[in-house]
Design an enzyme around this catalytic site. Sequence first.
Site, PDB file in Angstrom:
ATOM      1  N   SER A 119     -10.833   5.954  -9.603  1.00  0.00           N
ATOM      2  CA  SER A 119      -9.813   6.895 -10.054  1.00  0.00           C
ATOM      3  C   SER A 119     -10.333   7.778 -11.169  1.00  0.00           C
ATOM      4  O   SER A 119      -9.692   8.753 -11.504  1.00  0.00           O
ATOM      5  CB  SER A 119      -8.568   6.150 -10.518  1.00  0.00           C
ATOM      6  OG  SER A 119      -8.882   4.885 -10.988  1.00  0.00           O
ATOM      7  N   HIS A 140     -10.382   9.373  -2.883  1.00  0.00           N
ATOM      8  CA  HIS A 140      -9.420   8.813  -3.830  1.00  0.00           C
ATOM      9  C   HIS A 140      -8.002   8.841  -3.258  1.00  0.00           C
ATOM     10  O   HIS A 140      -7.413   9.909  -3.059  1.00  0.00           O
ATOM     11  CB  HIS A 140      -9.490   9.592  -5.153  1.00  0.00           C
ATOM     12  CG  HIS A 140      -8.595   9.027  -6.198  1.00  0.00           C
ATOM     13  ND1 HIS A 140      -7.862   9.800  -7.055  1.00  0.00           N
ATOM     14  CD2 HIS A 140      -8.301   7.746  -6.517  1.00  0.00           C
ATOM     15  CE1 HIS A 140      -7.172   9.020  -7.857  1.00  0.00           C
ATOM     16  NE2 HIS A 140      -7.412   7.769  -7.544  1.00  0.00           N
ATOM     17  N   GLU A 152      -7.961  12.768  -2.522  1.00  0.00           N
ATOM     18  CA  GLU A 152      -8.897  13.670  -3.199  1.00  0.00           C
ATOM     19  C   GLU A 152     -10.297  13.341  -2.667  1.00  0.00           C
ATOM     20  O   GLU A 152     -10.698  12.167  -2.662  1.00  0.00           O
ATOM     21  CB  GLU A 152      -8.845  13.458  -4.717  1.00  0.00           C
ATOM     22  CG  GLU A 152      -7.564  13.988  -5.341  1.00  0.00           C
ATOM     23  CD  GLU A 152      -7.450  13.706  -6.833  1.00  0.00           C
ATOM     24  OE1 GLU A 152      -6.947  14.560  -7.563  1.00  0.00           O
ATOM     25  OE2 GLU A 152      -7.847  12.603  -7.272  1.00  0.00           O
ATOM     26  N   ASN A 190      -5.159  12.450 -11.550  1.00  0.00           N
ATOM     27  CA  ASN A 190      -5.153  11.533 -12.692  1.00  0.00           C
ATOM     28  C   ASN A 190      -5.393  12.259 -14.009  1.00  0.00           C
ATOM     29  O   ASN A 190      -4.867  11.853 -15.052  1.00  0.00           O
ATOM     30  CB  ASN A 190      -6.192  10.430 -12.513  1.00  0.00           C
ATOM     31  CG  ASN A 190      -5.694   9.332 -11.582  1.00  0.00           C
ATOM     32  OD1 ASN A 190      -4.499   9.218 -11.343  1.00  0.00           O
ATOM     33  ND2 ASN A 190      -6.603   8.546 -11.051  1.00  0.00           N
TER      34      ASN A 190
HETATM   35  N1  3HC Z   1       3.753  -0.074   0.078  1.00  0.00           N
HETATM   36  C1  3HC Z   1       4.056   0.453   1.281  1.00  0.00           C
HETATM   37  N2  3HC Z   1       5.120   1.237   1.510  1.00  0.00           N
HETATM   38  C2  3HC Z   1       5.941   1.472   0.486  1.00  0.00           C
HETATM   39  C3  3HC Z   1       5.717   0.956  -0.791  1.00  0.00           C
HETATM   40  C4  3HC Z   1       4.560   0.144  -0.976  1.00  0.00           C
HETATM   41  N3  3HC Z   1       4.251  -0.370  -2.178  1.00  0.00           N
HETATM   42  N4  3HC Z   1       6.689   1.383  -1.619  1.00  0.00           N
HETATM   43  C5  3HC Z   1       7.516   2.138  -0.876  1.00  0.00           C
HETATM   44  N5  3HC Z   1       7.064   2.196   0.384  1.00  0.00           N
HETATM   45  C6  3HC Z   1       7.644   2.942   1.497  1.00  0.00           C
HETATM   46  C7  3HC Z   1       8.946   2.389   1.926  1.00  0.00           C
HETATM   47  O1  3HC Z   1       8.785   1.387   2.912  1.00  0.00           O
HETATM   48  C8  3HC Z   1       9.642   3.612   2.484  1.00  0.00           C
HETATM   49  O2  3HC Z   1       9.169   3.853   3.795  1.00  0.00           O
HETATM   50  P1  3HC Z   1      10.107   4.463   4.947  1.00  0.00           P
HETATM   51  O3  3HC Z   1      10.571   5.804   4.446  1.00  0.00           O
HETATM   52  O4  3HC Z   1       9.191   4.555   6.108  1.00  0.00           O
HETATM   53  O5  3HC Z   1      11.214   3.514   5.137  1.00  0.00           O
HETATM   54  C9  3HC Z   1       9.139   4.752   1.605  1.00  0.00           C
HETATM   55  O6  3HC Z   1       7.932   4.268   1.023  1.00  0.00           O
HETATM   56  C10 3HC Z   1      10.120   5.125   0.525  1.00  0.00           C
HETATM   57  O7  3HC Z   1      10.347   3.931  -0.237  1.00  0.00           O
HETATM   58  P2  3HC Z   1      11.728   3.559  -0.917  1.00  0.00           P
HETATM   59  O8  3HC Z   1      12.851   4.201  -0.166  1.00  0.00           O
HETATM   60  O9  3HC Z   1      11.755   2.097  -1.142  1.00  0.00           O
HETATM   61  O10 3HC Z   1      11.603   4.116  -2.354  1.00  0.00           O
HETATM   62  P3  3HC Z   1      11.586   5.572  -2.903  1.00  0.00           P
HETATM   63  O11 3HC Z   1      12.232   6.577  -2.040  1.00  0.00           O
HETATM   64  O12 3HC Z   1      12.077   5.391  -4.266  1.00  0.00           O
HETATM   65  O13 3HC Z   1      10.035   5.944  -2.945  1.00  0.00           O
HETATM   66  C11 3HC Z   1       7.872   5.924  -3.859  1.00  0.00           C
HETATM   67  C12 3HC Z   1       9.109   5.100  -3.512  1.00  0.00           C
HETATM   68  C13 3HC Z   1       7.256   6.484  -2.603  1.00  0.00           C
HETATM   69  C14 3HC Z   1       6.897   4.994  -4.549  1.00  0.00           C
HETATM   70  C15 3HC Z   1       8.332   7.122  -4.786  1.00  0.00           C
HETATM   71  O14 3HC Z   1       9.062   6.629  -5.861  1.00  0.00           O
HETATM   72  C16 3HC Z   1       7.179   7.926  -5.318  1.00  0.00           C
HETATM   73  O15 3HC Z   1       6.683   8.835  -4.674  1.00  0.00           O
HETATM   74  N6  3HC Z   1       6.751   7.603  -6.574  1.00  0.00           N
HETATM   75  C17 3HC Z   1       5.604   8.235  -7.207  1.00  0.00           C
HETATM   76  C18 3HC Z   1       4.383   7.419  -6.901  1.00  0.00           C
HETATM   77  C19 3HC Z   1       3.133   8.004  -7.508  1.00  0.00           C
HETATM   78  O16 3HC Z   1       3.162   8.855  -8.379  1.00  0.00           O
HETATM   79  N7  3HC Z   1       1.988   7.514  -7.042  1.00  0.00           N
HETATM   80  C20 3HC Z   1       0.697   7.948  -7.555  1.00  0.00           C
HETATM   81  C21 3HC Z   1       0.273   7.114  -8.710  1.00  0.00           C
HETATM   82  S1  3HC Z   1      -1.302   7.593  -9.347  1.00  0.00           S
HETATM   83  C22 3HC Z   1      -2.412   6.819  -8.345  1.00  0.00           C
HETATM   84  O17 3HC Z   1      -2.078   6.055  -7.481  1.00  0.00           O
HETATM   85  C23 3HC Z   1      -3.830   7.124  -8.599  1.00  0.00           C
HETATM   86  C24 3HC Z   1      -4.554   5.916  -9.076  1.00  0.00           C
HETATM   87  O18 3HC Z   1      -5.915   6.262  -9.209  1.00  0.00           O
HETATM   88  C25 3HC Z   1      -4.040   5.402 -10.371  1.00  0.00           C
END
Ligand code: 3HC
Length: 503
Positions: A119, A140, A152, A190
Amino acid sequence: MDIREVAVIGLGTMGAGIAEVLARGGLQVVAVEADPEALRRGMSILQRSLDRAVSRGRMTSDEQAAVLGRVRPAGGFAEAAGADLAIEAVPERMEIKRQVFAELDRACRPDAILATNTSSLSVTEIAAGTQHPGRVVGLHFFNPAPVMRLVEVIDTVLADEAVVTAAAGLAARLGKTCVRVGDRAGFVANALLLPYLNHAVTLLETRFASRADIDTAATGGIGLPMGPLALLDLIGLDTALSILEVLHGELGGSRYQPAPLLRRLVAAGRTGRKSGRGLYDYGSESAQPAAAASDIHNGAGAGPAVITVTGPGASPGGELSAAAASAGITVRTDPAEPSDLVIVAASPAVPVLAAALAAGRPADTVGLHLAGPPGGTRLAELVPTRLTSPAAAAAARALAAGLGLTAVQAPDRPGFLAGTLLYPHLADAVRMVQDGYASAADVDTAMTLGCGYPRGPLELADQAGPGNVLDILQAMHLAYGDPAYAAPPLLAEHAAAGLPLRG
Ligand code: 3HC
């Protein structure tokens, strides 16, 4: 380059997610994890995620069995011998990455592509330590990998073009959108996300606002899918800390300097969802962070019957006055006339206190700023000043609750709460474009598809108006003196020319 079999090294949250994406995309996956307990945990992450897809009707049990059938758990690197591509997703420490790539050099065919899901560490440095640096690329993914649509693709000066193209082609085949960038700390997403998250921890640590209010300001006031503190728990506080350390080492500056509270929580083992406790407590597996809406500031007592609305945003037909009038509240505009509460319809670039003093009843006065997308759900930022009485602060909370508004509280400092989080973040994004690292379109793609933003930061800046963003940043810069808030020249140029940042 035909990619059919992929080895995933490391089966933590990201590795398991990447393995799922690949297997769902029809590829054969070798899931390599030396520690048998970690391998078991990783496979159960994958299993649970597929179970959820089945329970939501996104996949049949037969498809689930076929996907799982394509994943071969493996306890050692030798099993990666047949892979066309290996993706490592091991902890973010250069010495561990180096070790993994040395093993991959030995185990994989010389024509196999070696990718890192790092990352923030330098892909160039990782590549330079291998026997065939031309075949090393960054891929990424974002957490949760099965959901977030961004990958990415990180190029280095050592990489073969065909390798980068093949890696990007695979990501596209998996249904992901690629943003291709050079090798710079944090890449696009990030490098923008982490300083914003770090800032949120600082706001919590310095008691600028409560945990619930910080997260509510981001979701309700900016429209982001998760609040920054809940997102930190999802990413893992330890992961966030290591990315910040790399960013701070390469870029310097206060935005990247890890908040002491973040370090302490990591030292305490409170690393987020994966350990059951981070900034929030996850008592059981299904636990969610405490309800995002502030329960402290809403629903308090009976609201005022007569209010005075004044200040920079207080046109007679203003949104707040109109909402109050239609709720049966008598709305006055002259503070000399008696009322239960004086509301300054506030602007985050202008101190509430000046308007409160001008109204002549500072103890009765509270600032109120309506944030959030126009036409969408509105967030009331309540801004008591140093002179506001506790009774007036309580009356303002009751007013917001009576008008059906979610309320948060912030001190009388430029930006108030949502803007304090957002505007420096927008400045970082503009600076990245100004630096020539990524285009405005790529920055917006990265943040919408990688982090679920409804609109990318450049589009958000255009929506707010470059001139308004500039005004608030200048007010923040003046108040805090932190160079991180200094407006980037590119923003000032667009504001002066009246041009949007997304041309
Ligand atoms: N694993 C697999 N699928 C997941 C999941 C997980 N951990 N969490 C949620 N999902 C799926 C659900 O099953 C659902 O699928 P469906 O639409 O097919 O039924 C879908 O995602 C939506 O989930 P929910 O309805 O439970 O929840 P939300 O609508 O609140 O969405 C979220 C959850 C997608 C996590 C949303 O809140 C989001 O986009 N959050 C931002 C996440 C983010 O910023 N990620 C990047 C972080 S930085 C990074 O990763 C980089 C690294 O280097 C640090």
